[in-house]
Design an enzyme around this catalytic site. Structure first.
Site, PDB file in Angstrom:
ATOM      1  N   ARG A 207      27.328  38.226  26.299  1.00 49.41           N
ATOM      2  CA  ARG A 207      28.634  38.369  26.935  1.00 49.41           C
ATOM      3  C   ARG A 207      29.362  39.497  26.186  1.00 49.41           C
ATOM      4  NH1 ARG A 207      26.314  35.250  29.726  1.00 49.41           N
ATOM      5  NH2 ARG A 207      27.068  33.345  30.722  1.00 49.41           N
TER       6      ARG A 207
ATOM      7  N   TYR B  53      33.306  28.127  41.831  1.00 46.60           N
ATOM      8  CA  TYR B  53      34.130  29.172  41.210  1.00 46.60           C
ATOM      9  C   TYR B  53      33.716  30.557  41.722  1.00 46.60           C
ATOM     10  CZ  TYR B  53      36.357  31.777  37.328  1.00 46.60           C
ATOM     11  OH  TYR B  53      37.124  32.637  36.565  1.00 46.60           O
TER      12      TYR B  53
HETATM   13  P1  NAD Z   1      43.458  28.847  32.345  1.00 46.63           P
HETATM   14  O1  NAD Z   1      42.675  27.671  32.809  1.00 46.63           O
HETATM   15  O2  NAD Z   1      44.031  28.815  30.960  1.00 46.63           O
HETATM   16  O3  NAD Z   1      44.654  29.167  33.332  1.00 46.63           O
HETATM   17  C1  NAD Z   1      44.650  28.859  34.692  1.00 46.63           C
HETATM   18  C2  NAD Z   1      46.016  28.314  35.052  1.00 46.63           C
HETATM   19  O4  NAD Z   1      46.052  28.023  36.458  1.00 46.63           O
HETATM   20  C3  NAD Z   1      46.338  27.002  34.313  1.00 46.63           C
HETATM   21  O5  NAD Z   1      47.639  27.064  33.787  1.00 46.63           O
HETATM   22  C4  NAD Z   1      46.212  25.948  35.405  1.00 46.63           C
HETATM   23  O6  NAD Z   1      47.005  24.798  35.164  1.00 46.63           O
HETATM   24  C5  NAD Z   1      46.639  26.733  36.633  1.00 46.63           C
HETATM   25  N1  NAD Z   1      46.151  26.185  37.901  1.00 46.63           N
HETATM   26  C6  NAD Z   1      44.895  25.760  38.200  1.00 46.63           C
HETATM   27  N2  NAD Z   1      44.827  25.338  39.468  1.00 46.63           N
HETATM   28  C7  NAD Z   1      46.081  25.491  39.997  1.00 46.63           C
HETATM   29  C8  NAD Z   1      46.654  25.222  41.260  1.00 46.63           C
HETATM   30  N3  NAD Z   1      45.929  24.702  42.261  1.00 46.63           N
HETATM   31  N4  NAD Z   1      47.973  25.496  41.445  1.00 46.63           N
HETATM   32  C9  NAD Z   1      48.725  26.003  40.444  1.00 46.63           C
HETATM   33  N5  NAD Z   1      48.232  26.275  39.213  1.00 46.63           N
HETATM   34  C10 NAD Z   1      46.926  26.022  39.009  1.00 46.63           C
HETATM   35  O7  NAD Z   1      42.513  30.119  32.523  1.00 46.63           O
HETATM   36  P2  NAD Z   1      42.737  31.658  32.162  1.00 46.63           P
HETATM   37  O8  NAD Z   1      41.656  32.044  31.253  1.00 46.63           O
HETATM   38  O9  NAD Z   1      44.142  31.909  31.776  1.00 46.63           O
HETATM   39  O10 NAD Z   1      42.430  32.342  33.568  1.00 46.63           O
HETATM   40  C11 NAD Z   1      43.450  32.847  34.408  1.00 46.63           C
HETATM   41  C12 NAD Z   1      42.820  33.536  35.614  1.00 46.63           C
HETATM   42  O11 NAD Z   1      41.981  34.601  35.181  1.00 46.63           O
HETATM   43  C13 NAD Z   1      41.956  32.609  36.467  1.00 46.63           C
HETATM   44  O12 NAD Z   1      42.170  32.918  37.830  1.00 46.63           O
HETATM   45  C14 NAD Z   1      40.555  32.968  36.057  1.00 46.63           C
HETATM   46  O13 NAD Z   1      39.630  32.736  37.092  1.00 46.63           O
HETATM   47  C15 NAD Z   1      40.686  34.445  35.733  1.00 46.63           C
HETATM   48  N6  NAD Z   1      39.662  34.865  34.777  1.00 46.63           N
HETATM   49  C16 NAD Z   1      39.752  34.560  33.451  1.00 46.63           C
HETATM   50  C17 NAD Z   1      38.735  34.952  32.588  1.00 46.63           C
HETATM   51  C18 NAD Z   1      38.795  34.672  31.106  1.00 46.63           C
HETATM   52  O14 NAD Z   1      37.836  35.001  30.405  1.00 46.63           O
HETATM   53  N7  NAD Z   1      39.846  34.115  30.553  1.00 46.63           N
HETATM   54  C19 NAD Z   1      37.632  35.644  33.080  1.00 46.63           C
HETATM   55  C20 NAD Z   1      37.556  35.917  34.435  1.00 46.63           C
HETATM   56  C21 NAD Z   1      38.588  35.546  35.269  1.00 46.63           C
HETATM   57  N1  UDP Z   2      27.963  28.707  25.375  1.00 56.21           N
HETATM   58  C1  UDP Z   2      27.327  28.241  24.226  1.00 56.21           C
HETATM   59  N2  UDP Z   2      27.921  27.221  23.540  1.00 56.21           N
HETATM   60  C2  UDP Z   2      29.091  26.651  23.910  1.00 56.21           C
HETATM   61  C3  UDP Z   2      29.733  27.129  25.083  1.00 56.21           C
HETATM   62  C4  UDP Z   2      29.141  28.156  25.795  1.00 56.21           C
HETATM   63  O1  UDP Z   2      26.281  28.757  23.829  1.00 56.21           O
HETATM   64  O2  UDP Z   2      29.549  25.725  23.211  1.00 56.21           O
HETATM   65  C5  UDP Z   2      27.355  29.828  26.125  1.00 56.21           C
HETATM   66  C6  UDP Z   2      27.221  29.607  27.627  1.00 56.21           C
HETATM   67  O3  UDP Z   2      26.000  28.954  27.949  1.00 56.21           O
HETATM   68  C7  UDP Z   2      27.270  31.040  28.137  1.00 56.21           C
HETATM   69  C8  UDP Z   2      28.161  31.765  27.134  1.00 56.21           C
HETATM   70  O4  UDP Z   2      28.226  30.928  25.988  1.00 56.21           O
HETATM   71  O5  UDP Z   2      25.982  31.619  28.092  1.00 56.21           O
HETATM   72  C9  UDP Z   2      29.567  31.988  27.657  1.00 56.21           C
HETATM   73  O6  UDP Z   2      30.058  30.749  28.157  1.00 56.21           O
HETATM   74  P1  UDP Z   2      31.551  30.529  28.653  1.00 56.21           P
HETATM   75  O7  UDP Z   2      31.628  29.114  29.119  1.00 56.21           O
HETATM   76  O8  UDP Z   2      32.493  30.957  27.580  1.00 56.21           O
HETATM   77  O9  UDP Z   2      31.772  31.548  29.861  1.00 56.21           O
HETATM   78  P2  UDP Z   2      30.866  32.115  31.046  1.00 56.21           P
HETATM   79  O10 UDP Z   2      30.761  33.555  30.718  1.00 56.21           O
HETATM   80  O11 UDP Z   2      29.516  31.461  31.054  1.00 56.21           O
HETATM   81  O12 UDP Z   2      31.647  31.809  32.256  1.00 56.21           O
END
Ligand code: NAD
Ligand code: UDP
Length: 316
Positions: free
Chosen positions: A214, A148
């Site tokens: 976080r 990732y």
């Molecule tokens: P999510 O898993 O709910 O959404 C991701 C979506 O992408 C899903 O609908 C999944 O089916 C789709 N997907 C995965 N692989 C695919 C592929 N090969 N082709 C087409 N679709 C595909 O996650 P999210 O939280 O909504 O995250 C969305 C974006 O934001 C991601 O790129 C993630 O890396 C980024 N992001 C999210 C967070 C967060 O905290 N939510 C933090 C940092 C970055």
């Molecule tokens: N974490 C936890 N319990 C859970 C899931 C996650 O204590 O059931 C912790 C994890 O080890 C990390 C933080 O919560 O330190 C945030 O985890 P998350 O998977 O939400 O996102 P990350 O920021 O690590 O990508």
């Protein structure tokens, strides 16, 4: 500025963040093409939009080329939860890297502006705190999070090379932990885990000692930042941090969730996954300056909305 009837592509649009973004784009009067392979997303996340003539849902995997005509691209496709992105790590890297190449190729052909949903994970387990965009990060290239983290770092590289080499209009957004309604109950991320466990009266699983931190951003704030970044002019590319700078330990989060949900769940301590960052907090000065953006929703208020969503969903 794009007009309010632009054709907008959202990859990963049936996921947690993508579905909220689609809602906002449709509200603003755009034509939205939502592309998703439903790996972690669900049709149910966008079912409220399915009858709308301006909304189209396409099952497609972004690791394969896509030929459509659009004006703007939000590239969100990629599983975001460690549990899901580690389940098929090769596919995760392919989604980030081949997905970026395909979407950048599309943007180049149709001259669309393109935004990348990057992540605070590009900073890895950071040595500087809070994280500023100029920090290059501390990422393990061969660990269980690398598919990732390195996938997203390589995608950023591709975005900036398409910008330098092909003069594409790019926007790179580094998203910090975001939560809210439509997270999947089995998503595996900490906020959904704690809420679902508390609602079911199951033990709350704290990884490690729970002292890692976080900073949690509510989804509405995040989507507002994303839209402002896409609309930003003057050649602003980012990368820009979008997240809530209020920082909490996982123990504090667990106690807050328990207090808001009520119930009798106990805290249990489980091993800390490898390469789990010890601290994370965005410096959002750049977002404030360039986008006039800062988060507005306090953790307790956002958690209440999210708890209400999961309470209903678990009854279904
Ligand atoms: P999510 O898993 O709910 O959404 C991701 C979506 O992408 C899903 O609908 C999944 O089916 C789709 N997907 C995965 N692989 C695919 C592929 N090969 N082709 C087409 N679709 C595909 O996650 P999210 O939280 O909504 O995250 C969305 C974006 O934001 C991601 O790129 C993630 O890396 C980024 N992001 C999210 C967070 C967060 O905290 N939510 C933090 C940092 C970055
Ligand atoms: N974490 C936890 N319990 C859970 C899931 C996650 O204590 O059931 C912790 C994890 O080890 C990390 C933080 O919560 O330190 C945030 O985890 P998350 O998977 O939400 O996102 P990350 O920021 O690590 O990508």
């Amino acid at each position: 500025m794009y007009t309010n009837d632009s054709r907008v592509l959202v990859t990963g649009g049936a996921g947690f963040l993508g579905s909220h973004l689609c809602d906002r784009l449709i509200e603003a009067g755009h034509d939205v093409l939502c592309v998703d392979n439903f790996y972690t997303g669900r049709k149910a996340n966008v079912e409220q939009l399915l009858g709308n003539a301006r909304f189209e849902l396409m099952r497609h995997d972004v690791t394969f080329p896509l030929y459509v005509e659009v004006d703007r691209i939000f590239n969100l496709a990629c599983p975001a939860s460690p549990v899901h992105y580690q389940a098929d790590p090769v596919q995760t890297t392919k989604t980030s890297v081949h997905g970026a190449i395909n979407m950048l190729g599309l943007a180049k052909r149709v001259r669309a502006r393109i935004l990348q949903a990057s992540t605070s994970e590009v900073y890895g387990d950071p040595e500087i705190h809070p994280q500023v965009e100029g920090y290059w990060g501390r990422v393990n290239p061969v660990g269980i999070r690398s598919c990732y983290d390195e996938g997203k770092r390589c995608a950023e590289t591709l975005f900036f090379d398409y910008w330098r080499q092909h003069q594409l209009e790019i926007k790179v957004m580094r998203i910090f932990n975001t939560y809210g309604p439509r997270m999947h109950p089995n998503d595996g991320r900490v906020v959904s885990n704690f809420i679902v466990q508390a609602l079911r009266g199951e033990p709350i699983t704290i990884y490690g000692e729970g002292t890692q931190t976080r900073s949690f951003c509510y989804v509405d704030d995040l989507v507002e930042g994303m839209l402002r970044l896409m609309d930003s002019e003057g050649g602003f590319t980012g990368p820009v941090n979008i997240g809530n700078p209020r920082e909490f330990t996982m123990l504090q989060l667990a106690e807050t969730v328990l207090r808001l949900v009520g119930g009798k769940s106990k805290l249990v301590f489980e091993p800390l996954p490898s390469d789990d960052p010890k601290q994370r907090q965005p410096d959002i000065s750049l977002a404030k300056e360039k986008l006039d953006w800062e988060p507005k929703v306090a953790l307790e208020d956002g958690l209440k909305e999210t708890i209400a969503y999961f309470r209903k969903r678990l009854e279904e």
